[in-house]
Design a protein around this motif. Sequence first.
Motif, PDB file in Angstrom:
ATOM      1  N   GLU A 377       0.833  -1.201   0.000  1.00  9.92           N
ATOM      2  CA  GLU A 377       0.000   0.000   0.000  1.00  9.92           C
ATOM      3  C   GLU A 377       0.873   1.260   0.000  1.00  9.92           C
ATOM      4  O   GLU A 377       0.561   2.242  -0.685  1.00  9.92           O
ATOM      5  N   LYS A 380       2.313   1.670  -3.426  1.00  5.71           N
ATOM      6  CA  LYS A 380       1.260   2.108  -4.336  1.00  5.71           C
ATOM      7  C   LYS A 380       0.960   3.589  -4.141  1.00  5.71           C
ATOM      8  O   LYS A 380       0.806   4.345  -5.121  1.00  5.71           O
ATOM      9  N   ALA A 381       0.886   4.011  -2.850  1.00  8.34           N
ATOM     10  CA  ALA A 381       0.614   5.422  -2.562  1.00  8.34           C
ATOM     11  C   ALA A 381       1.750   6.304  -3.059  1.00  8.34           C
ATOM     12  O   ALA A 381       1.520   7.411  -3.579  1.00  8.34           O
ATOM     13  N   GLU A 382       2.996   5.820  -2.891  1.00  8.33           N
ATOM     14  CA  GLU A 382       4.135   6.600  -3.356  1.00  8.33           C
ATOM     15  C   GLU A 382       4.115   6.741  -4.883  1.00  8.33           C
ATOM     16  O   GLU A 382       4.387   7.822  -5.430  1.00  8.33           O
ATOM     17  N   ARG A 383       3.774   5.647  -5.585  1.00 12.11           N
ATOM     18  CA  ARG A 383       3.703   5.711  -7.055  1.00 12.11           C
ATOM     19  C   ARG A 383       2.603   6.662  -7.512  1.00 12.11           C
ATOM     20  O   ARG A 383       2.794   7.436  -8.457  1.00 12.11           O
ATOM     21  N   MET A 384       1.455   6.600  -6.824  1.00 11.39           N
ATOM     22  CA  MET A 384       0.364   7.502  -7.187  1.00 11.39           C
ATOM     23  C   MET A 384       0.742   8.955  -6.936  1.00 11.39           C
ATOM     24  O   MET A 384       0.402   9.847  -7.735  1.00 11.39           O
ATOM     25  N   LYS A 385       1.482   9.199  -5.822  1.00  9.95           N
ATOM     26  CA  LYS A 385       1.891  10.563  -5.522  1.00  9.95           C
ATOM     27  C   LYS A 385       2.848  11.086  -6.589  1.00  9.95           C
ATOM     28  O   LYS A 385       2.710  12.223  -7.057  1.00  9.95           O
ATOM     29  N   GLN A 387       3.131   9.979  -9.634  1.00  4.59           N
ATOM     30  CA  GLN A 387       2.405  10.110 -10.902  1.00  4.59           C
ATOM     31  C   GLN A 387       1.570  11.392 -10.904  1.00  4.59           C
ATOM     32  O   GLN A 387       1.477  12.086 -11.928  1.00  4.59           O
ATOM     33  N   LEU A 388       0.977  11.707  -9.746  1.00  2.00           N
ATOM     34  CA  LEU A 388       0.174  12.923  -9.655  1.00  2.00           C
ATOM     35  C   LEU A 388       1.042  14.154  -9.872  1.00  2.00           C
ATOM     36  O   LEU A 388       0.674  15.074 -10.625  1.00  2.00           O
ATOM     37  N   THR A 390       3.877  14.323 -11.419  1.00  2.00           N
ATOM     38  CA  THR A 390       4.333  14.345 -12.816  1.00  2.00           C
ATOM     39  C   THR A 390       3.239  14.883 -13.732  1.00  2.00           C
ATOM     40  O   THR A 390       3.490  15.736 -14.598  1.00  2.00           O
ATOM     41  N   ASN A 391       2.022  14.381 -13.563  1.00  2.00           N
ATOM     42  CA  ASN A 391       0.913  14.810 -14.422  1.00  2.00           C
ATOM     43  C   ASN A 391       0.589  16.288 -14.220  1.00  2.00           C
ATOM     44  O   ASN A 391       0.358  17.019 -15.194  1.00  2.00           O
ATOM     45  N   SER A 449      10.826   8.324  -9.211  1.00  2.00           N
ATOM     46  CA  SER A 449      10.083   7.144  -9.647  1.00  2.00           C
ATOM     47  C   SER A 449      10.939   6.174 -10.448  1.00  2.00           C
ATOM     48  O   SER A 449      10.539   5.031 -10.687  1.00  2.00           O
TER      49      SER A 449
END
Length: 604
Positions: A377, A380-385, A387-388, A390-391, A449
């Motif tokens: 988890e 996953k949270a770190e990847r989402m952060k 990605q956010l 970056t986007n 990342s």
Amino acid sequence: MDTKSKRFSYALIFKIMAFLIISIALTTAVLLVQYLAFSGIELETVLTEQYTDSASFLEGDARSVINDVSNAISGNAGTIGNGYYYYYTDGVKITTNLVSGDATSFDNYKGELFTLKDSQWIYNHNENFLSQDMFVNANVIGYIAFTTDYLNNAQNKWEAQRVQTIPLALLLIGIVVGTLMLLVYLTVTIGRPYKNGPLMLATIDKMPTDILIAIYLGFGLLWAAGMAASLNGLSMSRVFIASQMMAARITLGTITFVFIVISGFFYLSLVRRIKAKVLIKGSILYKFIYVIYDFFKSLFDGRMFSSNKLTGQLFQRQAAFIALSFILVLLTFVLVLVPPLFFLPPIAELFIIYWYVKGNKKTYQAIDRGFNDSLEEQMKAERMKIQLVTNVSHDLKTPLTSIISYADLLSKDETLTESSRDYVNVLIDKSNRLKNIVADLFDLAKSTSGDIQLELETIDLKKLIEQTLADMGDDIEKSTLQFKVKLPESPVMVLSDGQKMYRVFQNLIDNTLKYAMQGTRVFIDLESTGNKASVLIKNTAGYEMDFTADEILQRFSRGDSARTTEGNGLGLSIAESFTQVCGGDFLLNVDGDLFKVILQFDAI
């Protein structure tokens, strides 16, 4: 009206007045008791109206006369006084001071009569009065009767003393009753500004209870010593002059008043503590005992594992295993005398061990699964952060580019007023700064990342440092810093991404220009030892560095919160991240005012 009286009853002025009245009243009571004790007045006169019914008569005058007459009967030498009649005979000889010499004179005597019978004197007005055995022959009969004149004089003196003692006794009773009433009032109202109001503790209430008691006992001992000295002074002053007696009484009253005031503070503090339910809990002894008790309790109640269900299960199973094993050990000793049953506890212990190991295995597996799930988890949270970030960074580029372009066009408009042009220049400056921040965020997110393209090649760190210093030469010259650069004569080759490492050195030097103390030296050293190449950059900070190396490497972290520089707090984070993705080690050290960064690479 009733509400106002209730408020007034809790007023501080009323409490102070009640406290002072109690202190003065009790001091007065002590002085009255002292006066009665040293004045020679019989306190018994308060409760006994007739002198002949008093202990002063029975145990004083009567006992003295009985002793004198008994000694005379026994043949001991002695003097028989006046104020009474006596008669005794052994059946042969009669001894008396009666004129008639006849014992029948006592039959109709209306005064106080004592009769000798069976070696004891009996009082005719009080059958409970029996004198001790006088070693007088049991055959001797005797009578003692006090004269009317003697008894009348004694009664007159007795009544004169009653005139003094009864008012003083009533005064003492009034003081006691009034003091108790005021004490009850203070007990009810103390600590609250109004009825049912919040309890307010005083400064003295914060002192540990046992220390407060010890201090009070110390004052009590001092008061007792002062009382003894004052009473001794009163005893001596009765022999000397009245001024000494007055001085002793003033001393007695002063130390008594001070001690009563101290006792009042002590009592009211105890009352507030009781109301606050901290009388016992507020003592050092209780806290010491509770710490020991709580420590041993924590070993068995499993409170440290209450936040985690699985570790709680492990603890409970362990406690049960220990308890059951202890019981089986006791049973083993008990059954050692019964050979057929001796093997039952060890067999039961084997089943308990199996249950314990099996249960722990399941719990450990559950903990392992939970740990893996939690780690997944977090990742996953770190990847989402990332990605956010970056986007968002990517999405901000297009509108930001438009803002910069239109601001640039506005700056070229010759019709703008001077103030409008200043506004446009501020807009351009802030837009460019925002553009740099977005670019830094984008680069940091990609490097963190791992989604970053590297162009690894063999580069010369010496030339890279020289190029960076040359490109930033204008900024270096504008500063008052002295750069001391120490580079080896031969090239230092490493495998890395030259563009990324250029950005690293650029950020580090830019950080030095912003935050180093002006007028100081900045040291840049490049060394190659064996198969390692290291770059050292150190400077003296221009502010107090009240942070750690880990804190300053956090994103958007800036060392001096009060400074007004244009940094965004990402420079060191980007330098660290780029160094690591390029295969190097980034070490940061903060030592007092010395700020030091070390970069290490594998040399080729």
